[in-house]
Design a protein around this motif. Structure first.
Motif, PDB file in Angstrom:
ATOM      1  N   ALA A 125       0.824  -1.208   0.000  1.00  0.00           N
ATOM      2  CA  ALA A 125       0.000   0.000   0.000  1.00  0.00           C
ATOM      3  C   ALA A 125       0.859   1.258   0.000  1.00  0.00           C
ATOM      4  CB  ALA A 125      -0.928  -0.009   1.213  1.00  0.00           C
ATOM      5  N   ALA A 126       1.911   1.257   0.839  1.00  0.00           N
ATOM      6  CA  ALA A 126       2.763   2.441   0.942  1.00  0.00           C
ATOM      7  C   ALA A 126       3.505   2.707  -0.362  1.00  0.00           C
ATOM      8  CB  ALA A 126       3.758   2.269   2.092  1.00  0.00           C
ATOM      9  N   MET A 127       4.055   1.668  -0.991  1.00  0.00           N
ATOM     10  CA  MET A 127       4.837   1.867  -2.207  1.00  0.00           C
ATOM     11  C   MET A 127       3.947   2.239  -3.395  1.00  0.00           C
ATOM     12  SD  MET A 127       7.786   1.716  -1.115  1.00  0.00           S
ATOM     13  CE  MET A 127       8.500   2.058  -2.722  1.00  0.00           C
ATOM     14  N   THR A 128       2.720   1.745  -3.423  1.00  0.00           N
ATOM     15  CA  THR A 128       1.805   2.127  -4.507  1.00  0.00           C
ATOM     16  C   THR A 128       1.539   3.625  -4.470  1.00  0.00           C
ATOM     17  OG1 THR A 128       0.742  -0.048  -4.535  1.00  0.00           O
ATOM     18  CG2 THR A 128      -0.493   1.790  -5.468  1.00  0.00           C
ATOM     19  N   THR A 129       1.154   4.116  -3.309  1.00  0.00           N
ATOM     20  CA  THR A 129       0.816   5.542  -3.205  1.00  0.00           C
ATOM     21  C   THR A 129       2.060   6.421  -3.305  1.00  0.00           C
ATOM     22  OG1 THR A 129       0.894   5.349  -0.788  1.00  0.00           O
ATOM     23  CG2 THR A 129      -1.246   5.090  -1.837  1.00  0.00           C
ATOM     24  N   LEU A 130       3.195   5.949  -2.748  1.00  0.00           N
ATOM     25  CA  LEU A 130       4.423   6.737  -2.829  1.00  0.00           C
ATOM     26  C   LEU A 130       4.901   6.850  -4.272  1.00  0.00           C
ATOM     27  CD1 LEU A 130       6.693   8.226  -1.351  1.00  0.00           C
ATOM     28  CD2 LEU A 130       7.886   6.032  -1.113  1.00  0.00           C
ATOM     29  N   THR A 131       4.763   5.777  -5.041  1.00  0.00           N
ATOM     30  CA  THR A 131       5.170   5.807  -6.450  1.00  0.00           C
ATOM     31  C   THR A 131       4.341   6.813  -7.236  1.00  0.00           C
ATOM     32  OG1 THR A 131       5.886   3.496  -6.393  1.00  0.00           O
ATOM     33  CG2 THR A 131       5.416   4.441  -8.545  1.00  0.00           C
ATOM     34  N   VAL A 132       3.023   6.796  -7.027  1.00  0.00           N
ATOM     35  CA  VAL A 132       2.149   7.742  -7.719  1.00  0.00           C
ATOM     36  C   VAL A 132       2.501   9.174  -7.323  1.00  0.00           C
ATOM     37  CG1 VAL A 132      -0.236   8.519  -8.006  1.00  0.00           C
ATOM     38  CG2 VAL A 132       0.275   6.076  -7.954  1.00  0.00           C
ATOM     39  N   PHE A 133       2.733   9.397  -6.025  1.00  0.00           N
ATOM     40  CA  PHE A 133       3.081  10.740  -5.557  1.00  0.00           C
ATOM     41  C   PHE A 133       4.407  11.189  -6.159  1.00  0.00           C
ATOM     42  CE2 PHE A 133       5.119  13.622  -2.524  1.00  0.00           C
ATOM     43  CZ  PHE A 133       4.131  14.591  -2.390  1.00  0.00           C
ATOM     44  N   LYS A 134       5.397  10.288  -6.223  1.00  0.00           N
ATOM     45  CA  LYS A 134       6.714  10.634  -6.771  1.00  0.00           C
ATOM     46  C   LYS A 134       6.605  11.024  -8.242  1.00  0.00           C
ATOM     47  CE  LYS A 134      11.286   8.604  -7.636  1.00  0.00           C
ATOM     48  NZ  LYS A 134      11.222   8.444  -9.104  1.00  0.00           N
ATOM     49  N   VAL A 135       5.800  10.279  -9.001  1.00  0.00           N
ATOM     50  CA  VAL A 135       5.634  10.576 -10.424  1.00  0.00           C
ATOM     51  C   VAL A 135       4.999  11.950 -10.621  1.00  0.00           C
ATOM     52  CG1 VAL A 135       4.378   9.916 -12.513  1.00  0.00           C
ATOM     53  CG2 VAL A 135       5.551   8.170 -11.166  1.00  0.00           C
ATOM     54  N   LEU A 136       4.012  12.264  -9.783  1.00  0.00           N
ATOM     55  CA  LEU A 136       3.258  13.498  -9.977  1.00  0.00           C
ATOM     56  C   LEU A 136       3.964  14.729  -9.419  1.00  0.00           C
ATOM     57  CD1 LEU A 136      -0.398  12.339  -9.240  1.00  0.00           C
ATOM     58  CD2 LEU A 136       0.874  12.276 -11.380  1.00  0.00           C
ATOM     59  N   SER A 137       4.787  14.547  -8.396  1.00  0.00           N
ATOM     60  CA  SER A 137       5.383  15.711  -7.738  1.00  0.00           C
ATOM     61  C   SER A 137       6.840  15.930  -8.110  1.00  0.00           C
ATOM     62  CB  SER A 137       5.274  15.565  -6.215  1.00  0.00           C
ATOM     63  OG  SER A 137       6.002  14.425  -5.778  1.00  0.00           O
ATOM     64  N   GLY A 138       7.383  15.101  -8.980  1.00  0.00           N
ATOM     65  CA  GLY A 138       8.779  15.247  -9.362  1.00  0.00           C
ATOM     66  C   GLY A 138       9.035  16.507 -10.173  1.00  0.00           C
ATOM     67  N   ASP A 139      10.282  16.937 -10.179  1.00  0.00           N
ATOM     68  CA  ASP A 139      10.690  18.117 -10.938  1.00  0.00           C
ATOM     69  C   ASP A 139      10.736  17.756 -12.424  1.00  0.00           C
ATOM     70  OD1 ASP A 139      11.869  20.354 -12.057  1.00  0.00           O
ATOM     71  OD2 ASP A 139      13.324  20.595 -10.442  1.00  0.00           O
ATOM     72  N   PRO A 140       9.878  18.361 -13.264  1.00  0.00           N
ATOM     73  CA  PRO A 140       9.819  17.961 -14.674  1.00  0.00           C
ATOM     74  C   PRO A 140      11.008  18.435 -15.502  1.00  0.00           C
ATOM     75  CG  PRO A 140       8.316  19.770 -14.257  1.00  0.00           C
ATOM     76  CD  PRO A 140       8.872  19.363 -12.931  1.00  0.00           C
ATOM     77  N   ILE A 141      11.761  19.418 -15.011  1.00  0.00           N
ATOM     78  CA  ILE A 141      12.927  19.897 -15.749  1.00  0.00           C
ATOM     79  C   ILE A 141      13.977  20.331 -14.715  1.00  0.00           C
ATOM     80  CG2 ILE A 141      11.850  22.186 -15.997  1.00  0.00           C
ATOM     81  CD1 ILE A 141      13.275  22.369 -18.752  1.00  0.00           C
ATOM     82  N   PRO A 142      14.558  19.357 -14.014  1.00  0.00           N
ATOM     83  CA  PRO A 142      15.355  19.639 -12.807  1.00  0.00           C
ATOM     84  C   PRO A 142      16.585  20.495 -13.022  1.00  0.00           C
ATOM     85  CG  PRO A 142      15.606  17.339 -13.501  1.00  0.00           C
ATOM     86  CD  PRO A 142      14.483  17.915 -14.308  1.00  0.00           C
ATOM     87  N   HIS A 143      17.189  20.450 -14.199  1.00  0.00           N
ATOM     88  CA  HIS A 143      18.437  21.185 -14.388  1.00  0.00           C
ATOM     89  C   HIS A 143      18.232  22.687 -14.557  1.00  0.00           C
ATOM     90  CE1 HIS A 143      16.870  20.199 -18.353  1.00  0.00           C
ATOM     91  NE2 HIS A 143      17.586  21.177 -18.860  1.00  0.00           N
ATOM     92  N   LYS A 144      16.987  23.128 -14.736  1.00  0.00           N
ATOM     93  CA  LYS A 144      16.778  24.576 -14.878  1.00  0.00           C
ATOM     94  C   LYS A 144      15.439  25.040 -14.312  1.00  0.00           C
ATOM     95  CE  LYS A 144      17.021  25.191 -19.386  1.00  0.00           C
ATOM     96  NZ  LYS A 144      16.793  25.812 -20.721  1.00  0.00           N
ATOM     97  N   SER A 145      14.776  24.228 -13.534  1.00  0.00           N
ATOM     98  CA  SER A 145      13.451  24.620 -13.026  1.00  0.00           C
ATOM     99  C   SER A 145      13.516  25.866 -12.156  1.00  0.00           C
ATOM    100  CB  SER A 145      12.824  23.472 -12.228  1.00  0.00           C
ATOM    101  OG  SER A 145      13.629  23.134 -11.112  1.00  0.00           O
ATOM    102  N   ASP A 146      14.682  26.130 -11.537  1.00  0.00           N
ATOM    103  CA  ASP A 146      14.807  27.324 -10.696  1.00  0.00           C
ATOM    104  C   ASP A 146      15.120  28.571 -11.505  1.00  0.00           C
ATOM    105  OD1 ASP A 146      17.330  26.483 -11.414  1.00  0.00           O
ATOM    106  OD2 ASP A 146      18.250  26.916  -9.478  1.00  0.00           O
TER     107      ASP A 146
END
Length: 434
Positions: A33-54
């Motif tokens: 249960a924990a890994m299912t929800t954590l995986t979905v959260f990680k996919v949705l909340s990750g930085d989509p362009i990490p090298h220049k998002s700032d």
């Protein structure tokens, strides 16, 4: 020494199969249960362009009427056409792009294919280098084609496969709404999650099929989509006209450094005051400059139910661990006689503690394997949901490793108290009872 403890653990499992199975199942359910929800959260909340998002900033300003104004309130989320085109012309940022979404019908001019609809993005030349869009063939258009309303387009890989069977189509034409556009580039597969550059229409959709200059789309009167807010006192006949008080265009800038944001915001404030002095704006300068991650947080890019499900799942994992503690305690204390004999034969308390922890960790490893199966099933179930983010749920290599690490860590954490109780067994009392 570890292999010795491991063999003892396996022998212990054979003597208490039902109790061992219950502990493995408890850990597996919690981990799954924990890994299912954590995986979905990680996919949705990750930085989509990490090298220049700032360094990528979304621009807002407030061109509204004086009526209803409250100091400090949030300005319009989008710009008017006049302001977007003026900011683009003044070019105060190294890169900047105005954009909106649209759609149209493609005539494939191939007998085997019927005309079909495509999603489009009307933008400016800096879009491609600003967002690091991958190109299979060709390149984006130039700023000269922005100002000259060039009949050019960049098409997506899927559309290129459909129309040209994946061949290099640069220099060829695509017919959209009866207008021939010369292809200058073919974009490779590009799926930023979420689609951060436009969080108004399908934030988890794939990128558009066709990109063309904003000025060209206006000139050809192509259909647009997305939200629009008109706030003037006069009746609006054409909401997309240049001087109409309607906000409907997203505007992004790329700065050389995050520290440049203060200077650029000062420029936006000054621009707003100039427009107020000219009579276009009625409110004091009220601007915002949010980078990618700040904008995603402000726009609630991660659905609230996903956060809630994640915390509930980890709460369920905690309950499973508490149950595992009880089961391990019962298991170890039932073996008090065996532990007492080992102590009498010279085994130290530390050795008893280590053995019990290895046994708990082995149960965690088995629980992790079963929990991985539950997590994969859970992610499959998520992908069957109608939610727009459902198709993104997948378990990558890092999450696989985390599953086992979390399972073993959780089980060993649960085993500390039972192992401590087990090593406190008094040999003399156990030998006497034997």
């Amino acid at each position: 020494m570890f292999s010795y403890y491991f063999k003892l653990a396996l022998r212990s499992f054979g003597r208490n199969k039902i109790l061992t199975a219950l502990m493995v199942l408890a850990i597996a359910l919690g981990i799954g249960a924990a890994m299912t929800t954590l995986t979905v959260f990680k996919v949705l909340s990750g930085d989509p362009i990490p090298h220049k998002s700032d360094r990528l900033f979304y621009v807002q300003m407030d061109p509204g009427m004086r009526e209803g104004y409250q100091p400090g309130e949030e300005p319009e989320m989008q710009l008017t056409r006049f302001d977007a085109e003026e900011l683009l012309r003044q070019k105060k940022a190294p890169r900047q792009a105005m954009m909106t979404g649209g759609g149209g019908i493609v005539d494939p001019r191939v007998d085997a294919l019927k005309p079909f609809s495509v999603d489009m993005r009307y933008t400016s030349a800096d879009f491609f280098p600003m967002f690091d869009t991958p190109l299979l063939f060709g390149q984006g258009w130039s700023s000269a084609e922005d100002t000259g309303r060039g009949r050019v387009a960049v098409i997506g890989k899927e559309l290129n496969e459909k129309l040209f069977k994946g061949a290099n189509s640069v220099g060829k034409e695509v017919l959209i709404e009866g207008h021939a556009l010369r292809i200058v580039g073919v974009m490779d597969e590009w799926v930023p999650n979420p689609k951060f550059y436009d969080l108004y229409t399908g934030r988890f959709d794939a990128a558009e099929d066709v990109f063309l200059p904003f000025s060209t789309a206006i000139d050809l009167k192509l259909d647009r989509n997305g939200s629009m807010n008109c706030f003037g006192r006069e009746i609006v006949n054409d909401a997309t006209a240049q001087n109409v008080p309607c906000a409907w265009i997203q505007y992004w800038v790329e700065l050389d450094s995050p520290s440049d944001a203060g200077g650029f915001k000062a420029y936006l404030d000054n621009y707003s005051e100039q427009q107020r002095a000219a009579g276009r704006f009625e409110r004091p300068a009220n601007t915002r400059l949010r980078n990618v991650m700040d904008l995603m947080e402000y726009r609630n890019a991660v659905p609230g139910d996903v956060r809630l499900q994640m915390w509930l799942a980890f709460g369920f994992l905690l309950v499973c661990l508490v149950n595992t503690v009880g089961l391990l305690l019962a298991k170890f204390l039932r073996r008090s006689g065996e532990i007492g004999v080992r102590r009498a034969l010279g085994a130290s308390r530390g050795e008893i503690f280590k053995q019990c922890l290895v046994e708990a960790g082995t149960i965690g490893l088995a629980g992790g394997l079963l929990g991985l199966v539950f997590a994969l099933f859970g992610l499959w179930a998520v992908r069957q949901r109608p939610a727009e983010y459902a198709s993104l749920a997948h378990l990558d290599g890092s999450m696989l490793l985390l599953t086992f690490v979390l399972a073993i860590f959780a089980s060993m954490l649960a085993g500390i108290l039972p192992a401590w109780r087990a090593m406190q067994v008094t040999p003399a009392l156990q030998l006497k009872s034997q």
